[in-house]
Design an enzyme around this catalytic site. Structure first.
Site, PDB file in Angstrom:
ATOM      1  N   ASP A  19      17.877  61.440  -2.195  1.00  0.00           N
ATOM      2  CA  ASP A  19      16.599  61.053  -1.601  1.00  0.00           C
ATOM      3  C   ASP A  19      16.925  59.834  -0.653  1.00  0.00           C
ATOM      4  O   ASP A  19      17.962  59.273  -0.844  1.00  0.00           O
ATOM      5  CB  ASP A  19      15.686  60.507  -3.055  1.00  0.00           C
ATOM      6  CG  ASP A  19      14.191  60.067  -2.246  1.00  0.00           C
ATOM      7  OD1 ASP A  19      13.703  61.128  -1.473  1.00  0.00           O
ATOM      8  OD2 ASP A  19      13.942  59.179  -2.194  1.00  0.00           O
ATOM      9  N   ASP A  21      14.142  57.230   1.063  1.00  0.00           N
ATOM     10  CA  ASP A  21      13.239  55.982   0.964  1.00  0.00           C
ATOM     11  C   ASP A  21      13.465  55.734  -0.499  1.00  0.00           C
ATOM     12  O   ASP A  21      13.280  56.304  -1.623  1.00  0.00           O
ATOM     13  CB  ASP A  21      11.863  56.317   1.033  1.00  0.00           C
ATOM     14  CG  ASP A  21      11.407  56.166   2.585  1.00  0.00           C
ATOM     15  OD1 ASP A  21      12.098  55.360   3.288  1.00  0.00           O
ATOM     16  OD2 ASP A  21      10.765  56.819   3.057  1.00  0.00           O
ATOM     17  N   ASP A 218      14.958  57.859  -6.773  1.00  0.00           N
ATOM     18  CA  ASP A 218      14.252  56.575  -7.156  1.00  0.00           C
ATOM     19  C   ASP A 218      12.946  57.073  -7.975  1.00  0.00           C
ATOM     20  O   ASP A 218      12.455  55.930  -8.561  1.00  0.00           O
ATOM     21  CB  ASP A 218      13.979  55.734  -6.237  1.00  0.00           C
ATOM     22  CG  ASP A 218      13.003  56.134  -5.236  1.00  0.00           C
ATOM     23  OD1 ASP A 218      13.211  57.296  -4.763  1.00  0.00           O
ATOM     24  OD2 ASP A 218      12.157  55.260  -4.909  1.00  0.00           O
TER      25      ASP A 218
END
Length: 339
Positions: A19, A21, A218
């Site tokens: 991922d 961001d 995250d």
């Protein structure tokens, strides 16, 4: 940090899918250690891909952004929810069909690239509505989309992330904007394309051939759940949205295979832990009392996390944790959960 001897997590995988961001960068700044981690993977000759729900940039723009941060990336390594949405609509609509866009110019550009025609009003009789994140999205955009969906246009959402990370803390994401239309229309989108739907990860995993794929994210509700839906192992890093409270309260479909504080866990066996662990492992003990968890003992903070997951996930108690020793208080603070 000196690395302990032992097998590296990354050595068990052919492809690592990141991922962006909250993992590689926050908005437009690289997260400490991320540039070095990706460079190390490249040096090892390991395949890398990026899967992002952010629909405000095209794959080529994301690749340029990464390269500008010191992470060499090719557009074909980047999988965005905007591009995936455009490809899905291309396969379902006639060439040149009008699509009402709520979102950034990147989504419009992806639609044009596959031969569809972005429009801005319901009066243009769109064949579908495509909704993605855009910082300039306002009431007028949402009102036109509402009218178009009520008139019968199918509603496609690039993703439903409630928030997006920023240096100042979580900000409203596309899921928050989707919620506005959901409230107005009294129903959900017809199709959600991005994570936690498995399409982005499944597309990336096909590039690994017969090898194994590791997803690094995250967010439990998008990255980790999406990886599990795609049948892939996942590593949660604590540099973005989800932290210890969310992890302890996670339902089974949102539980990662591994947790590390940051991307050092890919290479350093001392910086990663498999979850759940043993409730009395690594020098720690966890028990249930007064509707919460009590952590006692001393040892590595990540082993404390694994023990807490073991008890929280098996009993359904959490995420409230109380330390019973000074070392436990320090471990919780190190995991971003100060007493």
């Amino acid at each position: 940090m000196t690395e302990n001897a032992g097998a590296r997590l990354v050595d068990g995988y052919t492809l690592v899918v990141f991922d962006l961001d909250g993992v590689i960068y926050l908005i437009d700044r690289p997260i400490p250690g991320a540039v070095e981690a990706v460079a190390r993977l490249h040096a090892d000759g390991r395949a890398v891909a990026y899967a992002t729900n952010n629909a405000s940039r095209r794959s080529s723009e994301v690749a340029d952004l990464l390269t500008g941060m010191g992470v060499p990336a090719r557009p074909e390594e980047v999988l965005t929810s905007a591009a995936a949405t455009a490809e899905l609509l291309r396969d379902r609509l006639p060439a040149g069909a009008p699509v009402l866009v709520v979102g950034a110019e990147a989504l419009r550009a992806e639609l044009r690239a596959v031969g569809l025609c972005p429009v801005a009003t319901a009066d243009e009789e769109p064949a579908a509505v495509a909704q993605g994140y855009g910082p300039q999205v306002g009431w007028v955009d949402l009102a036109e989309a509402s009218l178009a969906v009520r008139a019968g246009a199918p509603w496609y959402a690039t993703n439903t992330d409630r928030t997006l990370p920023s240096p100042r803390g979580p900000l409203p994401g596309n899921g928050s904007l989707v919620a506005v239309l959901r409230t107005a229309l009294g129903r959900d989108p017809d199709v959600v394309v991005g994570k936690p739907e498995p399409a982005l990860f499944a597309t990336a995993a096909r590039r690994a051939g017969e090898g194994r794929t590791l997803v690094v994210g995250d967010r439990l509700d998008t990255d980790i759940e999406g990886a599990r839906r795609a049948g892939l192992d996942s590593l949660l890093v604590l540099t973005g949205v989800s932290g210890l409270p969310e992890l302890l309260a996670a339902p089974e479909e949102r539980r990662p295979a591994y947790v590390s504080v940051d991307l050092a866990g890919l290479f350093n066996p001392a910086a990663v832990v498999g979850v759940p662990g043993a409730p009395d492992g690594g020098g720690w003990s966890v028990k249930v009392a007064d509707g919460g968890l009590i952590l006692d003992g001393a040892g590595r903070p990540l082993d404390a996390l694994a023990a807490l997951c073991a008890v929280a996930w098996s009993t359904g108690v959490g995420p409230r944790v109380r330390p019973a020793s000074p070392a436990a208080a320090e471990a919780l603070a190190a995991l971003g959960r100060p007493d």
